[in-house]
Scaffold this motif. Structure first.
Motif, PDB file in Angstrom:
ATOM      1  N   GLY A 113      44.153  17.457  47.136  1.00 28.93           N
ATOM      2  CA  GLY A 113      44.806  17.227  45.850  1.00 28.93           C
ATOM      3  C   GLY A 113      43.997  17.621  44.639  1.00 28.93           C
ATOM      4  O   GLY A 113      44.404  17.333  43.501  1.00 28.93           O
ATOM      5  N   LYS A 114      42.857  18.286  44.883  1.00 26.78           N
ATOM      6  CA  LYS A 114      42.007  18.603  43.745  1.00 26.78           C
ATOM      7  C   LYS A 114      41.473  20.030  43.827  1.00 26.78           C
ATOM      8  O   LYS A 114      41.282  20.572  44.917  1.00 26.78           O
ATOM      9  CB  LYS A 114      40.808  17.649  43.711  1.00 26.78           C
ATOM     10  N   VAL A 115      41.208  20.605  42.654  1.00 26.83           N
ATOM     11  CA  VAL A 115      40.504  21.875  42.594  1.00 26.83           C
ATOM     12  C   VAL A 115      39.054  21.651  43.006  1.00 26.83           C
ATOM     13  O   VAL A 115      38.378  20.759  42.467  1.00 26.83           O
ATOM     14  CB  VAL A 115      40.563  22.467  41.165  1.00 26.83           C
ATOM     15  N   MET A 116      38.608  22.437  43.989  1.00 27.07           N
ATOM     16  CA  MET A 116      37.218  22.318  44.418  1.00 27.07           C
ATOM     17  C   MET A 116      36.315  23.253  43.621  1.00 27.07           C
ATOM     18  O   MET A 116      35.201  22.899  43.257  1.00 27.07           O
ATOM     19  CB  MET A 116      37.093  22.640  45.901  1.00 27.07           C
ATOM     20  N   GLU A 117      36.796  24.461  43.423  1.00 29.63           N
ATOM     21  CA  GLU A 117      35.976  25.459  42.748  1.00 29.63           C
ATOM     22  C   GLU A 117      36.916  26.481  42.117  1.00 29.63           C
ATOM     23  O   GLU A 117      37.983  26.776  42.664  1.00 29.63           O
ATOM     24  CB  GLU A 117      35.056  26.157  43.756  1.00 29.63           C
ATOM     25  N   LYS A 118      36.535  26.985  40.975  1.00 30.59           N
ATOM     26  CA  LYS A 118      37.314  28.059  40.358  1.00 30.59           C
ATOM     27  C   LYS A 118      36.367  29.105  39.812  1.00 30.59           C
ATOM     28  O   LYS A 118      35.224  28.801  39.434  1.00 30.59           O
ATOM     29  CB  LYS A 118      38.241  27.514  39.274  1.00 30.59           C
ATOM     30  N   SER A 119      36.851  30.344  39.761  1.00 32.15           N
ATOM     31  CA  SER A 119      36.010  31.432  39.283  1.00 32.15           C
ATOM     32  C   SER A 119      36.256  31.660  37.796  1.00 32.15           C
ATOM     33  O   SER A 119      37.169  31.072  37.192  1.00 32.15           O
ATOM     34  CB  SER A 119      36.328  32.715  40.055  1.00 32.15           C
ATOM     35  N   LYS A 120      35.471  32.573  37.234  1.00 34.74           N
ATOM     36  CA  LYS A 120      35.660  32.865  35.814  1.00 34.74           C
ATOM     37  C   LYS A 120      36.967  33.600  35.568  1.00 34.74           C
ATOM     38  O   LYS A 120      37.434  33.690  34.431  1.00 34.74           O
ATOM     39  CB  LYS A 120      34.476  33.673  35.280  1.00 34.74           C
ATOM     40  N   LEU A 121      37.601  34.134  36.640  1.00 37.00           N
ATOM     41  CA  LEU A 121      38.915  34.765  36.486  1.00 37.00           C
ATOM     42  C   LEU A 121      40.013  33.716  36.282  1.00 37.00           C
ATOM     43  O   LEU A 121      41.102  34.044  35.813  1.00 37.00           O
ATOM     44  CB  LEU A 121      39.264  35.595  37.729  1.00 37.00           C
ATOM     45  N   PHE A 122      39.716  32.495  36.651  1.00 35.76           N
ATOM     46  CA  PHE A 122      40.695  31.407  36.551  1.00 35.76           C
ATOM     47  C   PHE A 122      40.661  30.893  35.111  1.00 35.76           C
ATOM     48  O   PHE A 122      39.992  29.915  34.777  1.00 35.76           O
ATOM     49  CB  PHE A 122      40.366  30.306  37.544  1.00 35.76           C
ATOM     50  N   LYS A 123      41.427  31.591  34.263  1.00 35.61           N
ATOM     51  CA  LYS A 123      41.385  31.316  32.841  1.00 35.61           C
ATOM     52  C   LYS A 123      42.064  29.985  32.519  1.00 35.61           C
ATOM     53  O   LYS A 123      42.748  29.394  33.363  1.00 35.61           O
ATOM     54  CB  LYS A 123      42.094  32.450  32.083  1.00 35.61           C
ATOM     55  N   ASP A 124      41.905  29.535  31.291  1.00 34.33           N
ATOM     56  CA  ASP A 124      42.523  28.272  30.870  1.00 34.33           C
ATOM     57  C   ASP A 124      44.041  28.317  30.981  1.00 34.33           C
ATOM     58  O   ASP A 124      44.690  27.270  31.095  1.00 34.33           O
ATOM     59  CB  ASP A 124      42.143  27.971  29.414  1.00 34.33           C
ATOM     60  N   GLN A 125      44.594  29.521  30.967  1.00 35.44           N
ATOM     61  CA  GLN A 125      46.052  29.650  31.069  1.00 35.44           C
ATOM     62  C   GLN A 125      46.555  29.439  32.499  1.00 35.44           C
ATOM     63  O   GLN A 125      47.746  29.408  32.744  1.00 35.44           O
ATOM     64  CB  GLN A 125      46.490  31.047  30.607  1.00 35.44           C
ATOM     65  N   PHE A 126      45.635  29.331  33.455  1.00 37.49           N
ATOM     66  CA  PHE A 126      46.000  29.165  34.863  1.00 37.49           C
ATOM     67  C   PHE A 126      45.941  27.687  35.240  1.00 37.49           C
ATOM     68  O   PHE A 126      45.075  26.954  34.772  1.00 37.49           O
ATOM     69  CB  PHE A 126      45.017  29.930  35.764  1.00 37.49           C
TER      70      PHE A 126
END
Lengths: 113, 112
Positions: free
Chosen positions: B52-65
């Motif tokens: 149920g949670k985001v574990m990791e996101k990259s710099k491509l995962f912008k605030d709009q995502f």
């Protein structure tokens, strides 16, 4: 900085030859190294994978050779068939066990009959 | 074998609009991922999701995502607002452990 480097960018072999695709990586904490193939318009599919406890893994015509000291691994496709023509991606799992895969840029393999 | 289904397969959207990409993962899988692939290039990690949670996101995962999986249904990637550079193929993947992914067939997104 490309953490997983793949070569060659493209490769053409004759049917029956062994195709050799190469990858190298930067992060010594990587512990999972899969190879995927992708046909045009389709999703990537896992072909074979290795962990650093082994330096070789075979599955039919596909073999991964792994060199931990040099941080390199390669995919050998024996007795290449025209149906093997696809783009092949190597990858490595990032540290921290999150499952994130870092992919290479891919090798487009063409097997000529 | 078991499949990951992605809906829609293609989407054309005006820049600035919102888009939601849907992924139906393999039923007993616990880890979920989104990757972005621009034509002819490698797949790049966007985000992974577990319990149920985001574990990791990259710099491509912008605030709009944003991602969510409400009540164990579709695993979704929402982009709001979209930008031209968001045009790509988005692949969803799932896995039981944190390896041996099954990838979906991708959603081809074109932002115009």
């Amino acid at each position: 900085q490309q953490q997983v480097r793949q070569s060659p960018q493209s490769l053409t072999v004759w049917e029956g030859e062994t195709a050799i695709l190469n990858c190298s990586y930067e992060d010594s904490t990587f512990d999972y190294f899969p190879w995927y193939h992708q046909f045009p318009g389709e999703s990537p599919a896992l072909l074979i994978a290795i962990r650093p406890v082994s330096n070789k893994k075979e599955d039919g015509r596909f073999t991964i050779f792994f060199n931990k000291r040099e941080k390199k691994f390669s995919l050998h496709i024996a007795d290449s068939q025209p149906g093997d023509s696809a783009t092949y991606f190597c990858a490595a799992s990032g540290p921290g066990n999150t499952g994130k895969l870092i992919f290479g840029l891919g090798t487009t393999l063409q097997v000529q009959p | 074998g078991p499949k990951v289904l992605q809906i829609p397969s293609h989407q054309i959207i005006d820049m600035g609009q919102m888009v939601t990409l849907n992924c139906d993962p393999v039923s007993n899988h616990l880890y979920f991922y989104w990757y972005k692939q621009i034509l002819g290039q490698q797949m790049e990690f966007l985000v992974n999701f577990y319990n149920g949670k985001v574990m990791e996101k990259s710099k491509l995962f912008k605030d709009q995502f944003s991602v969510e999986r409400p009540d164990g249904s579709y695993f979704t990637l929402k982009i709001q607002p979209t930008a031209l550079e968001d045009s790509a193929v988005y692949f969803c993947a799932s896995s039981f452990s944190n390896s041996d992914y099954t990838f979906g067939s991708g959603t081809r997104l074109l932002v115009i």
